[in-house]
Every structure is written in C-alpha cells, then in structure tokens.
Design an enzyme around this catalytic site. Structure first.
Site, PDB file in Angstrom:
ATOM      1  N   PHE A  38       0.816  -1.215   0.000  1.00  0.00           N
ATOM      2  CA  PHE A  38       0.000   0.000   0.000  1.00  0.00           C
ATOM      3  C   PHE A  38       0.853   1.271   0.000  1.00  0.00           C
ATOM      4  O   PHE A  38       0.779   2.090  -0.928  1.00  0.00           O
ATOM      5  CB  PHE A  38      -0.944  -0.060   1.208  1.00  0.00           C
ATOM      6  CG  PHE A  38      -1.510   1.252   1.657  1.00  0.00           C
ATOM      7  CD1 PHE A  38      -2.133   2.107   0.752  1.00  0.00           C
ATOM      8  CD2 PHE A  38      -1.446   1.629   2.995  1.00  0.00           C
ATOM      9  CE1 PHE A  38      -2.664   3.320   1.172  1.00  0.00           C
ATOM     10  CE2 PHE A  38      -1.979   2.818   3.421  1.00  0.00           C
ATOM     11  CZ  PHE A  38      -2.580   3.675   2.510  1.00  0.00           C
ATOM     12  N   ILE A  39       1.685   1.447   1.008  1.00  0.00           N
ATOM     13  CA  ILE A  39       2.540   2.642   1.042  1.00  0.00           C
ATOM     14  C   ILE A  39       3.651   2.533   0.007  1.00  0.00           C
ATOM     15  O   ILE A  39       3.999   3.514  -0.656  1.00  0.00           O
ATOM     16  CB  ILE A  39       3.122   2.851   2.456  1.00  0.00           C
ATOM     17  CG1 ILE A  39       2.002   3.073   3.478  1.00  0.00           C
ATOM     18  CG2 ILE A  39       4.099   4.029   2.466  1.00  0.00           C
ATOM     19  CD1 ILE A  39       2.486   3.177   4.917  1.00  0.00           C
ATOM     20  N   SER A  97       3.319 -11.133  -0.025  1.00  0.00           N
ATOM     21  CA  SER A  97       2.505 -11.640   1.083  1.00  0.00           C
ATOM     22  C   SER A  97       1.506 -10.597   1.550  1.00  0.00           C
ATOM     23  O   SER A  97       0.408 -10.932   2.008  1.00  0.00           O
ATOM     24  CB  SER A  97       3.405 -12.059   2.246  1.00  0.00           C
ATOM     25  OG  SER A  97       4.202 -10.978   2.689  1.00  0.00           O
ATOM     26  N   GLY A 116       1.575  -7.288  -0.414  1.00  0.00           N
ATOM     27  CA  GLY A 116       1.382  -6.468  -1.601  1.00  0.00           C
ATOM     28  C   GLY A 116       0.813  -7.254  -2.768  1.00  0.00           C
ATOM     29  O   GLY A 116       0.502  -8.440  -2.659  1.00  0.00           O
ATOM     30  N   LEU A 123      10.751  -1.070   3.389  1.00  0.00           N
ATOM     31  CA  LEU A 123       9.363  -1.074   3.847  1.00  0.00           C
ATOM     32  C   LEU A 123       8.829  -2.494   4.025  1.00  0.00           C
ATOM     33  O   LEU A 123       7.751  -2.683   4.598  1.00  0.00           O
ATOM     34  CB  LEU A 123       8.456  -0.326   2.854  1.00  0.00           C
ATOM     35  CG  LEU A 123       8.399   1.201   2.952  1.00  0.00           C
ATOM     36  CD1 LEU A 123       9.765   1.846   2.752  1.00  0.00           C
ATOM     37  CD2 LEU A 123       7.408   1.763   1.927  1.00  0.00           C
ATOM     38  N   ILE A 138       2.916  -6.717   8.965  1.00  0.00           N
ATOM     39  CA  ILE A 138       2.365  -5.452   9.442  1.00  0.00           C
ATOM     40  C   ILE A 138       1.119  -5.587  10.307  1.00  0.00           C
ATOM     41  O   ILE A 138       0.616  -4.598  10.819  1.00  0.00           O
ATOM     42  CB  ILE A 138       2.017  -4.533   8.241  1.00  0.00           C
ATOM     43  CG1 ILE A 138       1.024  -5.226   7.312  1.00  0.00           C
ATOM     44  CG2 ILE A 138       3.288  -4.123   7.505  1.00  0.00           C
ATOM     45  CD1 ILE A 138       0.502  -4.332   6.192  1.00  0.00           C
ATOM     46  N   TYR A 146       4.534  -7.372  17.151  1.00  0.00           N
ATOM     47  CA  TYR A 146       4.803  -6.492  16.012  1.00  0.00           C
ATOM     48  C   TYR A 146       5.621  -5.288  16.459  1.00  0.00           C
ATOM     49  O   TYR A 146       6.672  -4.970  15.876  1.00  0.00           O
ATOM     50  CB  TYR A 146       3.486  -6.047  15.384  1.00  0.00           C
ATOM     51  CG  TYR A 146       3.612  -4.928  14.384  1.00  0.00           C
ATOM     52  CD1 TYR A 146       4.354  -5.081  13.212  1.00  0.00           C
ATOM     53  CD2 TYR A 146       2.973  -3.701  14.594  1.00  0.00           C
ATOM     54  CE1 TYR A 146       4.473  -4.052  12.290  1.00  0.00           C
ATOM     55  CE2 TYR A 146       3.079  -2.677  13.678  1.00  0.00           C
ATOM     56  CZ  TYR A 146       3.828  -2.848  12.536  1.00  0.00           C
ATOM     57  OH  TYR A 146       3.944  -1.824  11.627  1.00  0.00           O
ATOM     58  N   ASN A 168      -0.778   6.465  11.669  1.00  0.00           N
ATOM     59  CA  ASN A 168      -1.717   5.592  10.947  1.00  0.00           C
ATOM     60  C   ASN A 168      -1.985   6.131   9.544  1.00  0.00           C
ATOM     61  O   ASN A 168      -2.633   7.166   9.388  1.00  0.00           O
ATOM     62  CB  ASN A 168      -3.022   5.477  11.730  1.00  0.00           C
ATOM     63  CG  ASN A 168      -2.786   4.986  13.148  1.00  0.00           C
ATOM     64  OD1 ASN A 168      -2.619   5.791  14.066  1.00  0.00           O
ATOM     65  ND2 ASN A 168      -2.755   3.687  13.328  1.00  0.00           N
ATOM     66  N   ILE A 216     -16.960  -1.173  15.430  1.00  0.00           N
ATOM     67  CA  ILE A 216     -15.865  -0.569  16.183  1.00  0.00           C
ATOM     68  C   ILE A 216     -15.441  -1.524  17.286  1.00  0.00           C
ATOM     69  O   ILE A 216     -16.273  -2.000  18.064  1.00  0.00           O
ATOM     70  CB  ILE A 216     -16.304   0.775  16.797  1.00  0.00           C
ATOM     71  CG1 ILE A 216     -16.611   1.785  15.688  1.00  0.00           C
ATOM     72  CG2 ILE A 216     -15.235   1.317  17.740  1.00  0.00           C
ATOM     73  CD1 ILE A 216     -17.195   3.091  16.196  1.00  0.00           C
TER      74      ILE A 216
END
Length: 314
Positions: free
Chosen positions: A11-12, A34, A36, A78, A82, A146, A175, A205
C-alpha cells in the site's frame, strides 16, 4: 539514483515507488507479495526505470545478487509483517520478517555502503497523555510482538550508524490511509469503514471507540519517506510523521457514515495491544526535512472513498 525498495508492491510502497519514479530514479522493487500485489504497480508497468523482483528479504543469496548487480544508492526498507493480530497469533513470522530480515538488509547495505531508510511504526509508542503530541523522545511500549520486532529492528538500524557510520534513518509514520489500502480484514480502519458504508453494511468498532488515531494520508506519507532518503540531516535519527490531529474511532466512524445508527461496537480482538491515544508531533520532520502534511482528514477520506467507488471493491 539507483534505488532498492522493499515492500514496494504494498500500500505505502507503491506510492513511494510512484514518487521516486516521478523524480527520475531507477527503482528495483523486492516484494514477496505476502501483503502487496503486482496489480498495485500496474500504473508503472511500462516505465523502463522500474524493475520488479518477487522474493523475500530473508533470502540472503537473492539479496547478495541484487546488491552486487544493481549497485544501489539508497535502500528504502518497507518490507515487513504489518498486522498486529497476526503477530500475536504467530510471533515467529513477524520476528523473522521484521527483525531478522532487516538485519540481512543492513548487512548488504553495510557491505555496499548504501543508505537505509527503515520504515518503523507509531505502534512502538506508549499512549499519548495530553494534546501536546508524541515526539521522538516519547516513551516506547512493545504492546505486541509487532511493536517489539520493530523496536528491535530500529535498534539494529541505528547501531549501524553508530558502529559503522552507515547512513541510516528510522521513520515512524502514524496511521496511514488512502487509495490502494486493503479494504478487508488486513486493511486500515478508514478503508474498511468506507467500504462498509458504500456496501450498506454497519461499521463495527472494536471496544468502546474512545481510542484516538492520528491519520496520515498516504501521499503525504510517501513524500515523507522519500525525503528522508534524500536528506543527510536525518542520518542517525528517528523521525515521526503524522497529521498532528487525532480523532476518536467513534468520531471517525460518524464522519464517514454520517449516520450513528449504522455504527455498532464489538468485542476488541486484542485489547492488550490497544494504544488509547495516538497524536503525532511532527515538528522534527518539519525542522529537518521541511515536511508537513498537506491533505486534511476530510479531503483524504473523500479521495479514499472516490478510489474505492472507482475500483469497485465494494
């Protein structure tokens, strides 16, 4: 320059790749897919300056071959596991990917004298106690494997600066959200909420929803990541990036859904690893990199929703 970007199909990572290519650099992406997807890179498929290698940062022989053949100027690292819950369920995989894999990257960068930009996370921090925000000297708290693996990797990255004089920088984005973020279980809260809103589903939520997040739009994040590689001023440093504004998950859900009746609360899946308040103090990035966020939360949500509508991921 010639650049290695691990996790570049994520993503980033794909936004970092886009910015590096726009700046005229040659980019080699290494990604085991994995997290991406090659589809994230479709926009750049015909760019002759982009090369893609499917492989793992745990493959030492592959890393040695890439570093020997390509002769990089910067490594933007990166590539990582995650997901917080995954790290709780399977800490070994997260440790190997985030700590051991980072060590293998560092060793190649040391041999070839390549600057390392290490992507860490705001999840290493203890909660923010007031509205002054979290700066880089704020206490850390490894509340999940993590976070623990990232802290271990951060220390290794900085040790290579102190022990060997290797240019390294640890970056801690808060975030991050925006187009190309997954809209399913491994995605971010904004993407998941927007997808559920568009699908006519309830927005669930975890817990009471009073926990706050500092939400950084992905293009602002990518600009921060890239600039950390370009500047010598941040070598040997830890640098934060965020919006400088936090919002409770309850208020975020209401902002996205526009209807309180579509919001429900469910049992938290990992309450022990929750950080109650996250608010970024990005003054160091502004001072050293002349960086500050440009996209407001409202505009970022609008762009994210437009992308999800366009890509028909509902």
């Amino acid at each position: 320059m010639n650049i290695l970007l691990t996790g570049g199909a994520g993503f980033i990572g794909r936004w970092v790749a886009k910015r590096l290519l726009a700046d005229g650099h040659s980019v080699r992406i290494l990604d085991d897919l994995s997290n991406g997807a090659e589809a994230n890179l479709a926009e750049f498929r015909d760019n002759p300056k982009l090369k893609f290698s499917k492989g793992s940062i745990l493959d030492e022989s592959l890393l040695a071959q890439l570093f020997e053949n390509d002769r990089y100027d910067i490594c933007y690292h990166l590539g990582a596991s995650i997901n917080v819950q995954d790290s709780i369920d399977d800490p070994l995989t997260t440790f190997n990917n985030d700590t051991v894999g980072t060590f293998y990257i560092l060793e190649q960068c040391r041999r070839h004298h390549v600057k390392v930009v290490f992507m860490s996370t705001c999840m290493v921090y203890d909660r923010c106690m007031d509205d002054s925000g979290i700066n880089e000297s704020h206490p850390i708290k490894p509340a999940s494997p993590y976070a623990g693996a990232k802290i271990a990797a951060e220390n290794m990255v900085l040790s290579y600066w102190h022990a060997y004089g290797l240019p390294t920088v640890v970056i801690r984005p808060f975030n991050t959200y925006g187009p190309y973020q997954k809209t399913g279980g491994e995605g971010g809260v904004v993407a998941i909420f927007v997808k559920n809103k568009l699908a006519g589903k309830t927005l669930n939520i975890y817990g009471e929803g009073t926990q706050t997040r500092d939400l950084l739009f992905v293009e602002d994040c990518a600009r921060f990541v890239v600039e950390a590689g370009y500047s010598d001023k941040v070598n040997g440093e830890i640098v934060n990036a965020g919006l400088g504004r936090d919002i409770s998950v309850n208020d975020l859900a209401l902002l996205i859904a526009g209807d309180a009746s579509r919001i429900t609360h469910v049992e938290h899946i990992h309450p022990q690893s929750e950080i109650q308040k996250l608010l970024c103090d990005y003054s160091k990035a502004e001072r050293l990199l002349d960086w500050k966020p440009e996209i407001t939360l409202e505009e970022g949500i609008r762009q994210t929703e437009a992308w999800i509508r366009k890509t028909d991921l509902i």
